[in-house]
Design a protein around this motif. Sequence first.
Motif, short mmCIF file in Angstrom:
data_model
loop_
_atom_site.label_atom_id
_atom_site.label_comp_id
_atom_site.label_asym_id
_atom_site.label_seq_id
_atom_site.Cartn_x
_atom_site.Cartn_y
_atom_site.Cartn_z
N ASP A 184 0.84 -1.13 -0.08
CA ASP A 184 0.10 0.07 0.03
C ASP A 184 0.86 1.24 0.11
O ASP A 184 0.29 2.40 -0.05
CB ASP A 184 -1.01 -0.07 1.31
N LEU A 185 2.02 0.90 0.09
CA LEU A 185 2.92 2.39 0.28
C LEU A 185 2.90 3.48 -0.71
O LEU A 185 2.55 4.43 -0.59
CB LEU A 185 4.41 1.93 0.53
N GLN A 186 2.94 2.89 -2.08
CA GLN A 186 2.89 3.64 -3.24
C GLN A 186 1.62 4.47 -3.25
O GLN A 186 1.70 5.76 -3.52
CB GLN A 186 3.16 3.18 -4.40
N MET A 187 0.36 3.72 -3.09
CA MET A 187 -0.87 4.41 -2.85
C MET A 187 -1.09 5.28 -1.87
O MET A 187 -1.45 6.64 -2.15
CB MET A 187 -2.04 3.46 -2.69
N VAL A 188 -0.49 5.31 -0.85
CA VAL A 188 -0.44 6.10 0.19
C VAL A 188 0.30 7.33 -0.05
O VAL A 188 -0.18 8.48 0.05
CB VAL A 188 0.01 5.54 1.75
N TYR A 189 1.42 7.28 -0.50
CA TYR A 189 2.23 8.46 -1.11
C TYR A 189 1.51 9.27 -2.08
O TYR A 189 1.76 10.47 -1.85
CB TYR A 189 3.72 7.92 -1.30
N ASP A 190 1.02 8.49 -3.02
CA ASP A 190 0.23 9.27 -4.14
C ASP A 190 -0.76 10.03 -3.57
O ASP A 190 -1.13 11.29 -3.85
CB ASP A 190 -0.24 8.36 -5.16
N THR A 191 -1.57 9.36 -2.61
CA THR A 191 -2.84 10.04 -2.17
C THR A 191 -2.21 11.25 -1.16
O THR A 191 -2.94 12.58 -1.24
CB THR A 191 -3.43 9.17 -0.98
#
Length: 194
Positions: A184-191
């Motif tokens: 989930d790391l990339q999704m969180v950073y994108d958000t």
Amino acid sequence: HSGKWLCHECCWNKSARAAIKSGEPTDIECVGGIRLYAVPIRVDGEIAGVINIGYGTPPRDDARLQELAEHFGIDIHDVRQASTEYRPRPRYIIDTAKRRCLSVAHHIGEIVQRRRAQTALEEKERQLAVLMGNLPGIAYRRPNKPGGPLAFLSAGCQAITGYSPEELGGDGPPMFGDLIHPDDLQMVYDTVEK
């Protein structure tokens, strides 16, 4: 003012009130016969005080000295002696002192204004710390670099993550990225970036 002459609080107050009322430097004669120069001190556009100086030559004629002696309840001989001992300053000294009063009033205003701003900032920071300390969830300021340490973290993080704000906010592990599942790391950073 320099020298020894009749000096009374009422004259200084009168001088200060005139400068406050006009909002400009004033130059008035005091009851003792010298001059009082007053400059208002401005803070955030308002007058916060006054700085003033006394200058000039006291009266020397016997009639005026007698009048002053009676007015202030002082022996005429003492008034006469003080008048003759008083050494007036040259005009350039007076002009320099007036310019310095203007400069000092300006600097005092700046100092008071900076101090007020600092006090207001400290109060806002205190209020924010109290607010953030009482939030039940996590409030944070994101790291400057992805995965880096958090710059600020609320106290509510410990109940959710098991880590104290100090542990999560430090330079060592765990880092912000350690709290998020790797998938989930990339999704969180994108958000967060949006």
